[in-house]
Write a protein that holds these residues in place. Structure first.
Motif, short mmCIF file in Angstrom:
data_model
loop_
_atom_site.label_atom_id
_atom_site.label_comp_id
_atom_site.label_asym_id
_atom_site.label_seq_id
_atom_site.Cartn_x
_atom_site.Cartn_y
_atom_site.Cartn_z
N PRO A 1 27.40 47.21 62.12
CA PRO A 1 28.81 46.82 62.26
C PRO A 1 29.52 46.73 60.90
N ASN A 2 30.74 47.21 60.86
CA ASN A 2 31.55 47.18 59.65
C ASN A 2 32.37 45.89 59.63
N TYR A 3 31.84 44.88 58.91
CA TYR A 3 32.55 43.63 58.72
C TYR A 3 33.08 43.49 57.29
N GLY A 4 33.00 44.56 56.54
CA GLY A 4 33.59 44.54 55.21
C GLY A 4 32.66 44.03 54.12
N LEU A 5 33.28 43.60 53.01
CA LEU A 5 32.56 43.28 51.79
C LEU A 5 33.02 41.93 51.23
N LEU A 6 32.12 41.28 50.51
CA LEU A 6 32.40 40.02 49.81
C LEU A 6 32.31 40.28 48.31
N VAL A 7 33.31 39.81 47.57
CA VAL A 7 33.33 39.97 46.10
C VAL A 7 33.34 38.59 45.47
N LEU A 8 32.46 38.39 44.49
CA LEU A 8 32.38 37.11 43.79
C LEU A 8 32.02 37.33 42.33
N ALA A 9 32.25 36.31 41.53
CA ALA A 9 31.82 36.32 40.13
C ALA A 9 30.51 35.54 40.03
N THR A 10 29.54 36.07 39.33
CA THR A 10 28.24 35.39 39.26
C THR A 10 28.33 34.06 38.52
N ASN A 11 29.31 33.92 37.63
CA ASN A 11 29.52 32.65 36.92
C ASN A 11 30.75 31.92 37.47
N GLU A 12 30.94 32.02 38.77
CA GLU A 12 32.13 31.48 39.42
C GLU A 12 32.28 29.97 39.30
N ASP A 13 31.20 29.25 39.02
CA ASP A 13 31.28 27.79 38.88
C ASP A 13 31.58 27.34 37.46
N VAL A 14 31.70 28.30 36.55
CA VAL A 14 32.01 27.98 35.15
C VAL A 14 33.52 27.96 34.97
N ASP A 15 34.05 26.85 34.44
CA ASP A 15 35.49 26.75 34.20
C ASP A 15 35.93 27.79 33.17
N GLY A 16 37.09 28.33 33.41
CA GLY A 16 37.67 29.32 32.51
C GLY A 16 38.93 29.85 33.13
N THR A 17 39.08 31.15 33.20
CA THR A 17 40.20 31.76 33.90
C THR A 17 39.68 32.49 35.13
N TYR A 18 40.54 32.59 36.13
CA TYR A 18 40.20 33.38 37.31
C TYR A 18 40.74 34.79 37.12
N LEU A 19 40.33 35.70 37.98
CA LEU A 19 40.77 37.09 37.92
C LEU A 19 41.58 37.41 39.17
N ARG A 20 42.73 38.01 38.96
CA ARG A 20 43.62 38.36 40.07
C ARG A 20 43.58 39.87 40.32
N PHE A 21 43.46 40.24 41.59
CA PHE A 21 43.52 41.63 42.02
C PHE A 21 44.61 41.75 43.08
N TYR A 22 45.18 42.94 43.24
CA TYR A 22 46.20 43.12 44.26
C TYR A 22 45.55 43.30 45.63
N SER A 23 46.16 42.68 46.63
CA SER A 23 45.70 42.82 48.02
C SER A 23 46.46 43.95 48.69
N ARG A 24 46.18 44.18 49.95
CA ARG A 24 46.86 45.25 50.69
C ARG A 24 48.32 44.91 50.96
N ARG A 25 48.70 43.64 50.75
CA ARG A 25 50.09 43.25 50.97
C ARG A 25 50.98 43.50 49.77
N HIS A 26 50.38 43.94 48.68
CA HIS A 26 51.18 44.21 47.48
C HIS A 26 51.88 45.56 47.63
N ASN A 27 53.19 45.58 47.54
CA ASN A 27 53.92 46.84 47.72
C ASN A 27 54.92 47.13 46.61
N GLU A 28 54.80 46.44 45.49
CA GLU A 28 55.73 46.69 44.39
C GLU A 28 55.40 47.99 43.66
#
Length: 244
Positions: free
Chosen positions: A203-230
């Protein structure tokens, strides 16, 4: 559907971000499952993002926003995101498959100073999701309004351990590292393992994306979703090369 001219069949370097995005730039935006062309050893298809959402906290629902976020900024909860694509063509024998997500910036709260929320290198990993979900309902706790994930975030905490193999398969499909100062652009992830699984009847339920050091404080990373149309070409998509 758009078909590339046969003169492109002489191209031998196939698994290249520049090549794929070059195809799209040359032949225009392609919406829906589309045959990009015959590239000499097989047919190259583009699969669109059908749903996506970032997850964080307990009840926060982020489907209305035009971005997908991973990791955590100082003072905030960690973030992961889910993305699902169209089904692979029925007659496709998968040679390879890549996912492309458009990174546009790192960030933190306005009240954090650079020393409080420093940019840090973020290794990103992709996993195959095992359970169905709805982008308008999914949170870190729920996959639909009436169904919970087996554990929060699909596994509880990453902490260098395996995913639970209930909501997400623990095998890493690919790891790509975001480096400090990286410009806004598509990032490419090899997802051949997931594509092959789906094509073999999983079954195609898609994919999960994570950062391996996600619990370390710092900056987050922003990506465009499918709702971005600019911008015409910034939404997530997959390419799949199918042998003849």
């Amino acid at each position: 559907m758009q078909l590339l001219p046969r003169k492109m069949a002489s191209i031998s370097v196939l698994n290249s971000l520049a090549l794929i995005v070059g195809f799209i730039a040359l032949y225009g935006q392609v919406n829906g499952l589309s045959l990009l062309g015959d590239v000499g050893i097989g047919n190259l298809w583009r699969l669109e993002d059908t749903q996506d959402v970032w997850i964080e906290g307990t009840s926060n629902q982020m489907n209305t926003l035009d971005q997908l976020i991973v990791a955590k900024a100082t003072g905030f909860q960690k973030k992961r995101f889910l993305v699902q694509f169209e089904n692979i063509p029925a007659n496709c024998s998968v040679m390879w498959a890549n996912m492309y997500i458009y990174f546009y910036r790192s960030g933190h709260a306005n009240w954090n100073t650079p020393s409080q929320a420093p940019n840090i290198v973020r290794p990103l990993q992709v996993y195959r999701v095992n359970s169905g979900w709805q982008e308008s309902q999914a949170t870190s706790i729920k996959r639909t309004s009436s169904q919970n994930w087996n554990q929060p975030y699909l596994d509880g905490n990453f902490n260098g351990g395996l995913l639970n193999n209930i909501d997400a398969n623990p095998s890493v499909l690919s790891t790509v590292t975001w480096f400090i100062g990286q410009p806004s652009s598509y990032m490419q992830f090899d997802v051949t393992g997931a594509a092959s699984y789906w094509k073999q009847g999983g079954p195609n339920y898609g994919l999960l994306v994570l950062a391996t050091n996600e619990d370390v404080d710092g900056t987050y990373l922003r990506f465009y979703s499918r709702r971005h149309n600019e911008v015409a070409e910034t939404t997530p998509f997959m390419t799949v090369l199918c042998s003849y």
